[in-house]
Design an enzyme around this catalytic site. Sequence first.
Site, short mmCIF file in Angstrom:
data_model
loop_
_atom_site.label_atom_id
_atom_site.label_comp_id
_atom_site.label_asym_id
_atom_site.label_seq_id
_atom_site.Cartn_x
_atom_site.Cartn_y
_atom_site.Cartn_z
N ILE A 50 0.89 -1.17 0.00
CA ILE A 50 0.00 0.00 0.00
C ILE A 50 0.92 1.21 0.00
O ILE A 50 1.97 1.21 0.66
CB ILE A 50 -0.94 -0.02 1.24
CG1 ILE A 50 -1.98 1.11 1.17
CG2 ILE A 50 -0.15 0.09 2.54
CD1 ILE A 50 -3.08 1.00 2.26
N SER A 51 0.58 2.25 -0.77
CA SER A 51 1.44 3.43 -0.83
C SER A 51 1.48 4.16 0.52
O SER A 51 0.52 4.10 1.30
CB SER A 51 0.92 4.41 -1.89
OG SER A 51 1.06 3.86 -3.17
N HIS A 52 2.60 4.88 0.77
CA HIS A 52 2.69 5.76 1.94
C HIS A 52 1.57 6.82 1.84
O HIS A 52 1.35 7.36 0.75
CB HIS A 52 4.00 6.55 1.92
CG HIS A 52 5.20 5.76 2.29
ND1 HIS A 52 5.77 4.83 1.46
CD2 HIS A 52 5.97 5.79 3.41
CE1 HIS A 52 6.82 4.32 2.06
NE2 HIS A 52 6.97 4.87 3.23
#
Length: 199
Positions: A50-52
């Site tokens: 999951i992206s930051h």
Amino acid sequence: MCKHLFDKGIAGEVVLEAMIKTPRHVFLESTFHQHAYQDKAFPIAAEQTISHPSTVAWQSELLELKPGMKVLEIGTGCGYQAAVLLHLGVKLFTIERQKELFDFSKTILKALGLRAEQKFGDGFKGMPIFAPFERIIVTCGAPYVPKALLSQLTVGGIMIIPVGEGIQKMVRIKKMQDGQFVQKVLGDAAFVPMLKDRE
Ligand code: SAH
């Protein structure tokens, strides 16, 4: 989490309000729930991440969105960035090449009451039947800028794409009136790689 992003000046109020409306823990396995609101990436299915939150905020801000815009996302993943974009009121089209994540993101977006046109397939090809798009966001590290994606941008349209192997450069590409593309390199990014379909 959003106050931290606001203090860092990563995104404006409109984007951060959309992020406040988007619970992040629901996209993660229960073991990560207690850490979901830290500015960290976490593993999701199929060896992806999951992206930051800061990256989601940054890319969302760079897109210069207005409600109702047609937006194409490459790399749905678990659907977190997609949910933020939907809370910004855009018409979203999104592609994922991992079946497990395609299925997961479909279920979770529906459960959150959000609707996007989702495709299981290869983001290098874009979604020609729904093109053109006013905005394109790529959320995996592209080895180069795919030609098909450039051809699916409207005049005045903007693409935000991390380009490069390993560490990427975030690139903003704008299609001008004369059909030319103007590129601006914005900073470093570290996404999982954009991979071709297994054909
Ligand atoms: N947008 C996600 C980021 C997920 S990570 C978020 O909100 O967190 C990037 C995703 O891009 C992975 O799920 C990966 O499977 C997907 N991906 C990689 N190459 C792709 C391709 N060619 N087409 C579509 N998706 C791709």
